[in-house]
Design a protein around this motif. Structure first.
Motif, mmCIF file in Angstrom:
data_model
loop_
_atom_site.group_PDB
_atom_site.id
_atom_site.type_symbol
_atom_site.label_atom_id
_atom_site.label_comp_id
_atom_site.label_asym_id
_atom_site.label_seq_id
_atom_site.Cartn_x
_atom_site.Cartn_y
_atom_site.Cartn_z
ATOM 1 N N ILE A 1 0.636 -18.771 -45.873
ATOM 2 C CA ILE A 1 0.463 -20.186 -45.541
ATOM 3 C C ILE A 1 -1.014 -20.553 -45.477
ATOM 4 O O ILE A 1 -1.430 -21.572 -46.020
ATOM 5 C CB ILE A 1 1.195 -20.525 -44.225
ATOM 6 N N ARG A 2 -1.810 -19.714 -44.837
ATOM 7 C CA ARG A 2 -3.236 -20.007 -44.700
ATOM 8 C C ARG A 2 -3.909 -20.147 -46.072
ATOM 9 O O ARG A 2 -4.687 -21.062 -46.302
ATOM 10 C CB ARG A 2 -3.924 -18.931 -43.864
ATOM 11 N N ASP B 1 -10.879 -24.300 -36.254
ATOM 12 C CA ASP B 1 -10.689 -24.095 -37.687
ATOM 13 C C ASP B 1 -9.538 -24.983 -38.154
ATOM 14 O O ASP B 1 -8.385 -24.756 -37.777
ATOM 15 C CB ASP B 1 -10.394 -22.622 -37.950
ATOM 16 N N ALA B 2 -9.857 -25.979 -38.969
ATOM 17 C CA ALA B 2 -8.844 -26.926 -39.441
ATOM 18 C C ALA B 2 -7.775 -26.238 -40.284
ATOM 19 O O ALA B 2 -6.599 -26.622 -40.237
ATOM 20 C CB ALA B 2 -9.512 -28.055 -40.225
ATOM 21 N N ILE B 3 -8.164 -25.217 -41.045
ATOM 22 C CA ILE B 3 -7.177 -24.489 -41.856
ATOM 23 C C ILE B 3 -6.199 -23.748 -40.934
ATOM 24 O O ILE B 3 -4.992 -23.753 -41.164
ATOM 25 C CB ILE B 3 -7.871 -23.530 -42.840
ATOM 26 N N ASP B 4 -6.736 -23.141 -39.882
ATOM 27 C CA ASP B 4 -5.879 -22.465 -38.911
ATOM 28 C C ASP B 4 -4.976 -23.465 -38.189
ATOM 29 O O ASP B 4 -3.788 -23.186 -37.964
ATOM 30 C CB ASP B 4 -6.731 -21.696 -37.898
ATOM 31 N N LEU C 1 -3.751 -26.370 -39.268
ATOM 32 C CA LEU C 1 -2.645 -26.781 -40.131
ATOM 33 C C LEU C 1 -1.697 -25.619 -40.405
ATOM 34 O O LEU C 1 -0.477 -25.802 -40.431
ATOM 35 C CB LEU C 1 -3.155 -27.399 -41.433
ATOM 36 N N SER C 2 -2.221 -24.421 -40.570
ATOM 37 C CA SER C 2 -1.366 -23.249 -40.804
ATOM 38 C C SER C 2 -0.435 -23.013 -39.618
ATOM 39 O O SER C 2 0.764 -22.744 -39.802
ATOM 40 C CB SER C 2 -2.228 -22.003 -41.045
ATOM 41 N N ASP C 3 -0.956 -23.119 -38.401
ATOM 42 C CA ASP C 3 -0.119 -22.943 -37.212
ATOM 43 C C ASP C 3 0.906 -24.061 -37.066
ATOM 44 O O ASP C 3 2.056 -23.813 -36.694
ATOM 45 C CB ASP C 3 -0.986 -22.862 -35.958
ATOM 46 N N ILE C 4 0.501 -25.282 -37.356
ATOM 47 C CA ILE C 4 1.442 -26.410 -37.314
ATOM 48 C C ILE C 4 2.587 -26.156 -38.286
ATOM 49 O O ILE C 4 3.768 -26.320 -37.943
ATOM 50 C CB ILE C 4 0.725 -27.737 -37.658
ATOM 51 N N ILE C 5 2.250 -25.755 -39.484
ATOM 52 C CA ILE C 5 3.262 -25.506 -40.515
ATOM 53 C C ILE C 5 4.209 -24.387 -40.092
ATOM 54 O O ILE C 5 5.437 -24.512 -40.227
ATOM 55 C CB ILE C 5 2.590 -25.200 -41.874
ATOM 56 N N THR C 6 3.677 -23.309 -39.560
ATOM 57 C CA THR C 6 4.528 -22.198 -39.114
ATOM 58 C C THR C 6 5.481 -22.661 -38.009
ATOM 59 O O THR C 6 6.673 -22.342 -38.040
ATOM 60 C CB THR C 6 3.669 -21.020 -38.631
ATOM 61 N N ASP C 7 4.975 -23.425 -37.060
ATOM 62 C CA ASP C 7 5.835 -23.946 -35.990
ATOM 63 C C ASP C 7 6.930 -24.850 -36.554
ATOM 64 O O ASP C 7 8.102 -24.744 -36.172
ATOM 65 C CB ASP C 7 5.011 -24.733 -34.967
ATOM 66 N N LEU C 8 6.556 -25.731 -37.473
ATOM 67 C CA LEU C 8 7.533 -26.657 -38.053
ATOM 68 C C LEU C 8 8.571 -25.925 -38.895
ATOM 69 O O LEU C 8 9.751 -26.306 -38.898
ATOM 70 C CB LEU C 8 6.821 -27.724 -38.889
ATOM 71 N N LEU C 9 8.158 -24.887 -39.596
ATOM 72 C CA LEU C 9 9.120 -24.105 -40.383
ATOM 73 C C LEU C 9 10.152 -23.440 -39.489
ATOM 74 O O LEU C 9 11.332 -23.366 -39.845
ATOM 75 C CB LEU C 9 8.390 -23.061 -41.233
ATOM 76 N N ASP D 1 -6.327 -31.536 -32.479
ATOM 77 C CA ASP D 1 -7.586 -30.992 -33.015
ATOM 78 C C ASP D 1 -7.749 -31.318 -34.497
ATOM 79 O O ASP D 1 -8.838 -31.699 -34.949
ATOM 80 C CB ASP D 1 -7.649 -29.479 -32.801
ATOM 81 N N LEU D 2 -6.676 -31.175 -35.261
ATOM 82 C CA LEU D 2 -6.754 -31.444 -36.698
ATOM 83 C C LEU D 2 -6.997 -32.924 -36.971
ATOM 84 O O LEU D 2 -7.827 -33.274 -37.818
ATOM 85 C CB LEU D 2 -5.479 -30.967 -37.401
ATOM 86 N N LEU D 3 -6.304 -33.792 -36.258
ATOM 87 C CA LEU D 3 -6.521 -35.227 -36.453
ATOM 88 C C LEU D 3 -7.952 -35.618 -36.092
ATOM 89 O O LEU D 3 -8.588 -36.419 -36.794
ATOM 90 C CB LEU D 3 -5.516 -36.041 -35.627
#
Length: 151
Positions: free
Chosen positions: A63-64, A96-99, A101-109, A141-143
């Motif tokens: 994902i990252r 880390d913006a990449i981290d 979004l990666s964590d958000i995506i993992t949680d949503l999955l 943080d990402l926003l």
């Protein structure tokens, strides 16, 4: 909650597929992150006492790496450890913006997987649990990073 899975799909695609060509992808991502954030306040479910199998994160793609390929301007940012400590101007941290979004995506999955494989109640329970303790801060943080980056 009928929009939950479609909204999740709009966000997770950036972690599941590399090099997506999407017009205004940051604006669309921002819109869907805010939508997920709002959905959290409308969660209603009856706890499902069934013993379900656990989500297997080892089956996920990198994902990252996919997020980095889709948002090559995302990276590190400075953040404040305690926003309420007005007198302390020295204690900063690196985000880390990449981290994020990666964590958000993992949680949503995992939320999506629980809804589709366990039960709606289990997915909504997990949404409520993981959002408050983890996802919410990453979204904020990402926003904030995106706002600062884009002016």
């Amino acid at each position: 909650m009928t929009e939950l899975i479609p909204t999740i799909n709009e966000i997770v695609k950036y972690g599941l597929q590399p090099n997506l060509t999407v017009t205004d992808k940051e604006k669309l991502l921002e819109r869907h992150l805010v939508k997920i954030y709002d959905m959290y306040f409308h969660i209603e479910y009856k706890f499902d006492e069934t013993k379900f199998p656990d989500f297997d994160k080892s089956q996920l793609p990198d994902i990252r790496q996919n997020v980095a390929s889709n948002f090559n301007e995302f990276g590190f940012y400075k953040t404040i450890l305690d926003i309420n400590d007005i007198d302390n101007i020295k204690d900063n941290a690196i985000g880390d913006a990449i981290d994020d979004l990666s964590d958000i995506i993992t949680d949503l999955l995992e939320i999506k997987w629980r809804i589709e494989n366990n039960s709606l109640a289990d997915g909504l329970w997990y949404f409520q649990l993981i959002f408050y303790g983890h996802t919410q801060q990453h979204i904020l943080d990402l926003l904030n990073f995106m706002k600062q980056k884009n002016g």
